[in-house]
Design a protein around this motif. Structure first.
Motif, short mmCIF file in Angstrom:
data_model
loop_
_atom_site.label_atom_id
_atom_site.label_comp_id
_atom_site.label_asym_id
_atom_site.label_seq_id
_atom_site.Cartn_x
_atom_site.Cartn_y
_atom_site.Cartn_z
N LEU A 41 0.41 10.74 8.62
CA LEU A 41 -0.52 10.05 7.71
C LEU A 41 0.23 9.27 6.63
O LEU A 41 -0.14 8.15 6.29
N ALA A 42 1.29 9.86 6.10
CA ALA A 42 2.10 9.16 5.09
C ALA A 42 2.72 7.91 5.68
O ALA A 42 2.75 6.85 5.03
N GLY A 43 3.19 7.99 6.92
CA GLY A 43 3.77 6.82 7.58
C GLY A 43 2.75 5.72 7.79
O GLY A 43 3.03 4.54 7.61
N MET A 44 1.53 6.11 8.17
CA MET A 44 0.47 5.11 8.39
C MET A 44 0.05 4.45 7.09
O MET A 44 -0.36 3.30 7.08
N MET A 45 0.14 5.17 5.98
CA MET A 45 -0.26 4.62 4.68
C MET A 45 0.83 3.76 4.06
O MET A 45 0.56 2.98 3.15
N SER A 46 2.03 3.89 4.54
CA SER A 46 3.15 3.19 3.91
C SER A 46 3.23 1.74 4.38
O SER A 46 2.70 1.39 5.43
#
Length: 145
Positions: A41-46
């Motif tokens: 999720l953090a990767g998709m938000m970055s």
């Protein structure tokens, strides 16, 4: 610059907190799953999940030459993430403008959205479309080639 990474960093911190709690409880399999989910999720938000951003002026100039759509977006926007994920590889064929890094892009988005920075805003042949359906955007990318 800091606000671009605030959402992904918060997601990682929350994930570490939940993973720590499950680890202390002895649920090691759950710990691994929680870490993987929160990191994904953090990767998709970055900003790393999006194609490299260009300036609004440059994107419009390039779009006028080759007819490719321009997408105005900002990190952490769930609608932008949805569009990016649904476009798949076709996203690389578009010009992406991060409105948090480009003042001209933010001004253009506000101008076409009654003063609001509503994203994603897609510019096709000089006309702006706010939060269009990913299927429609995919068709616009295909027709520009």
């Amino acid at each position: 610059m800091r606000r671009v990474w605030a959402g992904p960093l918060l997601m990682v911190v929350c994930g570490l907190g939940v993973a720590t709690a499950t680890f202390v409880q002895g649920r090691f399999g759950t710990t691994v799953v929680v870490l993987v989910v929160f990191l994904a999720l953090a990767g998709m938000m970055s900003p790393l999940a999006f194609p490299k951003s260009v300036g609004a002026v440059e994107a419009q100039r390039r779009s006028a030459v080759d007819g490719r759509p321009v997408v105005f977006w900002r990190p952490g926007c769930t609608f932008c993430m949805r569009l990016r994920m649904r476009l798949g590889r076709r996203a690389r064929r578009m010009y992406w403008v991060d409105i948090w890094r480009d003042a001209e892009g933010a001004a253009l988005v506000r101008a076409v959205n009654d003063g609001n920075e509503t994203v994603p805003t897609v510019l096709v042949a000089g006309r702006a479309y706010t939060n269009p359906a990913p299927v429609w955007v995919r068709e616009q990318v295909s027709s520009a080639e």
